[in-house]
Design a protein around this motif. Structure first.
Motif, PDB file in Angstrom:
ATOM      1  N   SER A 130       0.842  -1.197   0.000  1.00 17.78           N
ATOM      2  CA  SER A 130       0.000   0.000   0.000  1.00 17.78           C
ATOM      3  C   SER A 130       0.873   1.241   0.000  1.00 17.78           C
ATOM      4  CB  SER A 130      -0.938   0.004   1.210  1.00 17.78           C
ATOM      5  OG  SER A 130      -0.193   0.026   2.411  1.00 17.78           O
ATOM      6  N   ILE A 131       0.283   2.317  -0.482  1.00 16.14           N
ATOM      7  CA  ILE A 131       0.946   3.621  -0.498  1.00 16.14           C
ATOM      8  C   ILE A 131       0.560   4.338   0.775  1.00 16.14           C
ATOM      9  CG2 ILE A 131       1.243   5.789  -1.753  1.00 16.14           C
ATOM     10  CD1 ILE A 131       0.031   4.274  -4.227  1.00 16.14           C
ATOM     11  N   ASP A 132       1.513   4.588   1.637  1.00 17.76           N
ATOM     12  CA  ASP A 132       1.213   5.322   2.855  1.00 17.76           C
ATOM     13  C   ASP A 132       0.838   6.764   2.519  1.00 17.76           C
ATOM     14  OD1 ASP A 132       1.750   3.127   4.412  1.00 17.76           O
ATOM     15  OD2 ASP A 132       3.823   3.705   4.841  1.00 17.76           O
ATOM     16  N   ASP A 133      -0.219   7.248   3.148  1.00 17.82           N
ATOM     17  CA  ASP A 133      -0.649   8.642   3.000  1.00 17.82           C
ATOM     18  C   ASP A 133      -0.965   9.011   1.544  1.00 17.82           C
ATOM     19  OD1 ASP A 133      -0.357   9.087   5.726  1.00 17.82           O
ATOM     20  OD2 ASP A 133       1.718   9.719   5.520  1.00 17.82           O
ATOM     21  N   ALA A 193     -23.130  19.562   4.354  1.00 21.71           N
ATOM     22  CA  ALA A 193     -23.959  19.782   5.539  1.00 21.71           C
ATOM     23  C   ALA A 193     -24.830  18.582   5.894  1.00 21.71           C
ATOM     24  CB  ALA A 193     -24.834  21.016   5.327  1.00 21.71           C
ATOM     25  N   SER A 194     -25.165  17.752   4.908  1.00 20.69           N
ATOM     26  CA  SER A 194     -26.072  16.630   5.163  1.00 20.69           C
ATOM     27  C   SER A 194     -25.350  15.322   5.436  1.00 20.69           C
ATOM     28  CB  SER A 194     -27.019  16.444   3.963  1.00 20.69           C
ATOM     29  OG  SER A 194     -26.276  16.108   2.799  1.00 20.69           O
ATOM     30  N   ASP A 195     -24.022  15.319   5.379  1.00 16.59           N
ATOM     31  CA  ASP A 195     -23.265  14.080   5.506  1.00 16.59           C
ATOM     32  C   ASP A 195     -22.904  13.744   6.947  1.00 16.59           C
ATOM     33  OD1 ASP A 195     -23.347  13.521   2.848  1.00 16.59           O
ATOM     34  OD2 ASP A 195     -21.328  14.207   2.396  1.00 16.59           O
ATOM     35  N   ASP A 196     -22.540  12.476   7.133  1.00 14.11           N
ATOM     36  CA  ASP A 196     -22.123  11.987   8.448  1.00 14.11           C
ATOM     37  C   ASP A 196     -20.634  12.240   8.678  1.00 14.11           C
ATOM     38  OD1 ASP A 196     -24.526  10.405   9.562  1.00 14.11           O
ATOM     39  OD2 ASP A 196     -24.374   9.679   7.502  1.00 14.11           O
ATOM     40  N   PHE A 197     -20.225  12.054   9.920  1.00 18.49           N
ATOM     41  CA  PHE A 197     -18.825  12.033  10.340  1.00 18.49           C
ATOM     42  C   PHE A 197     -18.148  13.397  10.379  1.00 18.49           C
ATOM     43  CE2 PHE A 197     -18.749   7.564   8.270  1.00 18.49           C
ATOM     44  CZ  PHE A 197     -19.424   7.028   9.366  1.00 18.49           C
ATOM     45  N   HIS A 198     -18.917  14.469  10.492  1.00 17.21           N
ATOM     46  CA  HIS A 198     -18.287  15.787  10.618  1.00 17.21           C
ATOM     47  C   HIS A 198     -17.398  15.856  11.862  1.00 17.21           C
ATOM     48  CE1 HIS A 198     -19.995  18.233   7.394  1.00 17.21           C
ATOM     49  NE2 HIS A 198     -21.099  17.521   7.530  1.00 17.21           N
ATOM     50  N   GLU A 199     -17.882  15.300  12.945  1.00 13.45           N
ATOM     51  CA  GLU A 199     -17.138  15.369  14.206  1.00 13.45           C
ATOM     52  C   GLU A 199     -15.766  14.715  14.064  1.00 13.45           C
ATOM     53  OE1 GLU A 199     -17.503  13.738  18.822  1.00 13.45           O
ATOM     54  OE2 GLU A 199     -19.232  13.640  17.477  1.00 13.45           O
ATOM     55  N   GLN A 200     -15.711  13.597  13.337  1.00 17.40           N
ATOM     56  CA  GLN A 200     -14.456  12.864  13.210  1.00 17.40           C
ATOM     57  C   GLN A 200     -13.535  13.430  12.135  1.00 17.40           C
ATOM     58  OE1 GLN A 200     -17.522  11.604  13.108  1.00 17.40           O
ATOM     59  NE2 GLN A 200     -17.712   9.701  14.285  1.00 17.40           N
ATOM     60  N   LEU A 201     -14.097  14.020  11.076  1.00 15.04           N
ATOM     61  CA  LEU A 201     -13.283  14.346   9.906  1.00 15.04           C
ATOM     62  C   LEU A 201     -13.042  15.829   9.662  1.00 15.04           C
ATOM     63  CD1 LEU A 201     -14.709  11.734   7.362  1.00 15.04           C
ATOM     64  CD2 LEU A 201     -12.643  11.569   8.752  1.00 15.04           C
ATOM     65  N   ASP A 202     -13.897  16.698  10.161  1.00 14.89           N
ATOM     66  CA  ASP A 202     -13.775  18.117   9.836  1.00 14.89           C
ATOM     67  C   ASP A 202     -12.392  18.682  10.161  1.00 14.89           C
ATOM     68  OD1 ASP A 202     -16.154  18.573   8.614  1.00 14.89           O
ATOM     69  OD2 ASP A 202     -17.186  19.353  10.375  1.00 14.89           O
ATOM     70  N   ASP A 203     -11.845  18.321  11.298  1.00 16.17           N
ATOM     71  CA  ASP A 203     -10.565  18.871  11.726  1.00 16.17           C
ATOM     72  C   ASP A 203      -9.444  17.843  11.697  1.00 16.17           C
ATOM     73  OD1 ASP A 203     -11.692  21.426  12.309  1.00 16.17           O
ATOM     74  OD2 ASP A 203     -12.509  20.608  14.181  1.00 16.17           O
ATOM     75  N   HIS A 204      -9.641  16.763  10.970  1.00 15.32           N
ATOM     76  CA  HIS A 204      -8.611  15.722  10.910  1.00 15.32           C
ATOM     77  C   HIS A 204      -7.393  16.244  10.136  1.00 15.32           C
ATOM     78  CE1 HIS A 204      -6.637  11.860  10.222  1.00 15.32           C
ATOM     79  NE2 HIS A 204      -7.447  11.348  11.151  1.00 15.32           N
ATOM     80  N   PRO A 205      -6.185  16.060  10.650  1.00 17.02           N
ATOM     81  CA  PRO A 205      -4.997  16.663  10.025  1.00 17.02           C
ATOM     82  C   PRO A 205      -4.504  15.956   8.770  1.00 17.02           C
ATOM     83  CG  PRO A 205      -4.362  15.388  11.956  1.00 17.02           C
ATOM     84  CD  PRO A 205      -5.861  15.396  11.935  1.00 17.02           C
ATOM     85  N   ASN A 206      -4.879  14.683   8.553  1.00 20.76           N
ATOM     86  CA  ASN A 206      -4.321  13.972   7.406  1.00 20.76           C
ATOM     87  C   ASN A 206      -5.296  12.930   6.895  1.00 20.76           C
ATOM     88  OD1 ASN A 206      -2.450  13.167   5.449  1.00 20.76           O
ATOM     89  ND2 ASN A 206      -1.535  11.629   6.799  1.00 20.76           N
ATOM     90  N   ARG A 207      -6.285  13.366   6.134  1.00 22.41           N
ATOM     91  CA  ARG A 207      -7.246  12.461   5.531  1.00 22.41           C
ATOM     92  C   ARG A 207      -6.640  11.867   4.265  1.00 22.41           C
ATOM     93  NH1 ARG A 207     -12.671  15.636   4.769  1.00 22.41           N
ATOM     94  NH2 ARG A 207     -13.354  13.535   4.158  1.00 22.41           N
ATOM     95  N   THR A 208      -6.635  10.547   4.167  1.00 22.37           N
ATOM     96  CA  THR A 208      -5.966   9.881   3.052  1.00 22.37           C
ATOM     97  C   THR A 208      -6.904   8.872   2.389  1.00 22.37           C
ATOM     98  OG1 THR A 208      -5.054   8.170   4.523  1.00 22.37           O
ATOM     99  CG2 THR A 208      -3.718  10.147   4.146  1.00 22.37           C
TER     100      THR A 208
END
Length: 524
Positions: free
Chosen positions: A209-212, A417-432
């Motif tokens: 796998s390709i990291d990040d 605005a209508s999607d799930d997981f805002h709490e977990q992803l909105d401020d995540h530093p490295n979404r891959t």
């Protein structure tokens, strides 16, 4: 004689002014409602996504009710409001004239002046607010800024040159709808949604796998994911100078999509591959079928195909299409036929699959058992289990001995605005982006070296070509460099510093895209 003419001219001027005022009001409301709809359904998008995607939605298996909601929200509702305002103003003027006939007082005239001023200010506010909101929702400022960029993609783009195909092998590409690797974090979510697929693609067995792996800057929707990983450059419009294959005509049965570009399917076709695409949705959505058939795919099996093949109604969701359970079951049949054909003819195949279940809004098919508080977490897990089952099937049949497999998300999960997981992803530093790569002959113990980490989707184009066993000059294609090499050639786009590289991807590069969107009839 002059007085009647002056009165007529004045009346005509008043009528024209009112018509223009109502047109401006309608336009402001349409832009405002469009901005609200975009923010709610897609979050912030780009001008290119709007031009290349939203203009070619389908009422059947390509968004479903969203199409009609858009028509009502942006087309009908502003018209009704504007018409209501016009009728209200007409009634007020009629009442005012009646009052003036009864009482020749100056106060109604002052009241009329105040009313016109307030109306004009309100209309101006709607227009300015609507224009600003719409411009923000589609990234208009960035689009305008990109027109003045000092960079041009044409200076860095490399057409792939294959120096040998003696080791060519079969290829399976699996695109995971919204396949974001962050959802595997069981500390953020109720469970690891990718657990079953990770178990089927263990590093100890030779999977890498390709990291990040990053979403390319400016990407974020399915067609951008397909085009970037198969053509190696950002998906953008060709502008008014483009040919009849331009995105402005994609919804009108255009026969070419990026017809001037050399993409994965073109290279594979040149080297004897049979390419087949399987997807659960309507392939006409966003001109996906046009893209695929423009670039070497001889068969595109989508919603209409599965209906004709006798899939039961319960296997479909009304807004998009066939479930991943049934899609992957059909994929088993397809790879059986393709592999048998390859053995008989000696020519390889490319089977590309795009999953669907994880496309929001959340839909739970009958086959998926929800065991989490948030239904989407379970839906992701169910979809990945089906993909894992297909990987296991390929291994059981012995196909992995002569077939490369590349599994990757098409883009990060949308965050509107209508999607799930805002709490977990909105401020995540490295979404891959989730990914796995299988190349026959690789084992966990042997280890052919780690893949170059931190790259974006544009690097998948040369990577997939090399996974298929083709020898690639300088290991470059498009703007990308194969992740199988740890070094990047000097002068490559991948050798640029992050800031300039981002500016390069943002650049409008008008001449490059005019050529990319050209067809045989319009090519110089």
């Amino acid at each position: 004689m002059s007085d009647p003419i002056l009165q007529v001219a004045r009346r005509v001027g008043v009528v024209v002014a009112r018509v223009l005022l109502y047109l401006v009001l309608w336009a402001g409301l349409a832009l405002l409602f469009a901005a609200v709809g975009i923010r709610f359904q897609w979050g912030e998008i780009s001008v290119n996504q709007m031009l290349l995607n939203l203009v070619s939605v389908e009422t059947d298996g390509g968004g479903g009710s969203l199409v009609w909601i858009g028509i009502l929200l942006v087309g009908v509702l502003p018209l009704l409001i504007t018409g209501g305002v016009a009728l209200g103003q007409h009634a007020r003027r009629g009442n005012r004239r009646e009052n003036l006939r009864r009482d020749d007082d100056a106060r109604p005239r002052r009241s009329s002046w105040v009313g016109r001023t307030v109306s004009t200010v309100l209309v101006a506010a709607v227009v300015v607010g609507g224009t600003t909101a719409f411009g923000s929702a589609v990234g208009m400022r960035d689009y305008i800024k990109a027109a003045n960029s000092e960079y041009d993609l044409g200076e860095y783009h490399v057409d792939p040159t294959i120096t040998s195909d003696e080791q060519k092998r079969n290829l399976v590409l699996i695109y995971l709808e919204s396949g974001e690797a962050t959802l595997a974090d069981d500390q953020l979510f109720e469970k690891d949604a990718f657990a079953s697929l990770k178990d089927a693609t263990k590093a100890a067995d030779g999977w890498r796998s390709i990291d990040d792996l990053q979403q390319y800057r400016g990407g974020g929707w399915t067609m951008a994911g397909l085009a970037s990983t198969q053509c190696g450059f950002p998906l953008k419009g060709g502008g008014p100078a483009a040919s009849s294959g331009s995105p402005n005509e994609l919804g009108n049965d255009a026969d070419s999509y990026l017809g001037g570009a050399t993409c994965l399917g073109d290279v594979l076709e040149e080297h004897g591959y049979t390419s087949v695409f399987l997807g659960g949705a309507n392939a006409s959505f966003a001109a996906k079928e046009t893209f695929l058939r423009s670039h070497g795919y001889s068969a595109v099996k989508d919603l209409a195909h599965w209906r004709a093949a006798g899939e039961p109604v319960t296997s479909f969701r009304s807004d998009w299409g066939l479930s991943d359970q049934r899609l992957l079951a059909r994929a088993r049949e397809e790879i059986d036929a393709l592999h048998a054909g390859a053995e008989a003819t000696g020519e390889p195949f490319n089977l590309s699959i795009l999953t669907l279940d994880t496309h929001e809004p959340v839909h739970v098919y009958d086959y998926c058992q929800v065991d989490t508080q948030n239904e989407l977490t379970s839906v992701f897990a169910c979809s990945m289990t089906e993909v894992a089952g297909f990987v296991d099937y390929m291994e059981e049949k012995g196909y992995l001995e002569d077939t490369a497999v590349v599994i990757m998300g098409d883009h990060l999960k949308h965050m509107n605005a209508s999607d799930d997981f805002h709490e977990q992803l909105d401020d995540h530093p490295n979404r891959t982006i989730f990914n796995r790569i299988w190349v026959p002959g690789t084992t966990g113990d042997a280890g052919d070296g780690a893949l170059r980490p931190g790259v974006d989707q544009l690097n998948l184009y040369p990577t997939v070509l090399e996974a298929a066993g083709l020898t690639l000059k300088d290991r470059q294609a498009g703007l990308g460099v194969s992740v199988f090499t740890p070094t990047v050639p000097d002068g490559s786009a991948q050798a640029m510093e992050p800031g300039p590289y981002g500016d390069l991807l943002d650049s409008r590069s008008a001449d490059f895209y005019v050529e990319a969107w050209a067809t045989e009839d319009t090519a110089p």
